[in-house]
Design a protein around this motif. Structure first.
Motif, PDB file in Angstrom:
ATOM      1  N   ARG A   1       0.829  -1.191   0.000  1.00 11.47           N
ATOM      2  CA  ARG A   1       0.000   0.000   0.000  1.00 11.47           C
ATOM      3  C   ARG A   1       0.871   1.252   0.000  1.00 11.47           C
TER       4      ARG A   1
ATOM      5  N   PRO B   1      -3.996   1.124  -2.726  1.00 12.77           N
ATOM      6  CA  PRO B   1      -3.182  -0.055  -3.060  1.00 12.77           C
ATOM      7  C   PRO B   1      -2.026   0.333  -3.969  1.00 12.77           C
TER       8      PRO B   1
ATOM      9  N   SER C   1      -4.689   6.669   1.740  1.00 13.18           N
ATOM     10  CA  SER C   1      -4.054   5.392   1.426  1.00 13.18           C
ATOM     11  C   SER C   1      -4.643   4.832   0.141  1.00 13.18           C
TER      12      SER C   1
ATOM     13  N   ASP D   1       0.568   4.609   1.995  1.00 13.33           N
ATOM     14  CA  ASP D   1      -0.113   5.286   3.093  1.00 13.33           C
ATOM     15  C   ASP D   1       0.579   6.611   3.345  1.00 13.33           C
TER      16      ASP D   1
END
Length: 334
Positions: free
Chosen positions: A57, A86, A84, A59
């Motif tokens: 991810r 993917p 956030s 973030d």
């Protein structure tokens, strides 16, 4: 077996390189966006940008963001905002708002927003424009207050905005809030009796809007898209014995003037008139005239305590048949 291990190591190194490159690009993009807003005369600042989420991810947490748009006079400050996505597609964003105070300011005054578990999930079209395909916003208990006290609060908040596949400028919107409560400020202004229910029994809105262009990054950076057609399937507010429902099919010109039919249902309109009179929203001199008009509308509906009519918005006026009731509101998104 060694080949598999080496292939895994190469893949891991390649993925790590991609993640590091993408996070560095995201950091530069945030810095550039804030700098561009400042160049346009905004106040656009933040204290620090923290990046994490490796390996699956991206973030990001923006600490102490502060934004002020000189065009509208609207400003926002918060302790932090989390974003956030993917790592394989940064366009599926999740935005998390803080649970401590978010300060809002406008030419009308200052307010403090408190929200628990406030999260917005967004699906964006690939590309630099970041065109919005879907927005789902949800929050737990929340409240909006000002210097004089609470303005409104509720047990939750739900908002959805979904783009039409065949007509990109068309969006379906829905809003709902459980146990919506007018706070102490509006209750005092309306002089609501202590015996009146604390919260609304129902509060919901479902509509479709065609805008002059799609919602994308320009909505923040340049100007908000403006509505051209509004179809209200349901607008409902039930508070104690008061019931208000509306539906409409309106077109909106470039100046924000709406035209079209507006269906309106109101039960126990006498209580609504009493609230407007006690709060001063309706001048005392106009109360007899307003009561006569509402009584006539109720008589036409066949129930003295209810109004069920279709109004017409035309030429900047709200009309009942050929009788003008007042000016139509301008629908402009600032």
């Amino acid at each position: 077996m060694p080949r598999i291990i080496w292939a895994g190591l190469v893949l891991a190194l390649a993925w790590s390189g991609w993640w590091l490159w993408a996070t560095a690009a995201a950091e530069r993009a945030v810095e550039r966006w804030f700098a561009e807003r400042r160049a346009e005369g905004w106040q656009a600042e933040y204290a620090r940008l923290d990046l994490a989420g490796y390996p699956l991810r991206f973030d990001a947490e923006v600490l102490l963001p502060a934004l002020a748009d000189p065009g509208t006079g609207v400003a926002l400050t918060a302790s932090h905002v989390g974003v956030s996505a993917p790592a394989w597609w940064p366009g599926d964003l999740t935005v998390r708002l803080p649970e401590d105070a978010i300060t809002l300011a406008s030419p009308e005054g200052r307010a403090t927003l408190l929200m628990q578990a406030a999260t917005a999930d967004m699906e964006l079209t690939p590309g630099n424009a970041l065109e919005l395909e879907r927005l789902q916003f949800g929050a737990g208990p929340w409240s909006l207050g000002g210097p004089q006290g609470q303005v409104v609060l509720a047990d939750d908040l739900r908002l959805a905005m979904v783009q039409d596949e065949s007509t990109p400028q068309r969006y379906a919107l829905s809003v709902g809030a459980a146990a919506l409560q007018p706070g102490s400020v509006p209750r005092a202004a309306l002089r609501v009796p202590d015996s009146w229910p604390v919260s609304f029994d129902s509060f919901a809105l479902e509509m479709e809007v065609v805008f002059d262009r799609v919602w994308d990054r320009r909505a923040v950076e340049v100007a908000r898209p403006q509505p051209q057609r509004i179809e209200i399937d349901l607008a409902e507010a039930v508070w104690g014995t008061l019931e208000l429902r509306a539906a409409a099919e309106l077109t909106v010109d470039a100046q924000g003037v709406p035209e079209g039919p507006l269906s309106l249902q109101a039960r126990n309109w006498q209580e609504i008139l009493g609230l407007a009179e006690r709060s001063g929203a309706l001048p005392a001199a106009l109360v007899p005239q307003a009561r006569s008009v509402l009584q006539a509308l109720a008589a036409a509906s066949g129930d003295p305590r209810a109004i069920d009519v279709t109004l017409t918005l035309r030429d900047g006026l709200v009309l009942l048949g050929f009788v003008p009731l007042g000016p139509a509101p301008r629908l402009v998104l600032r």
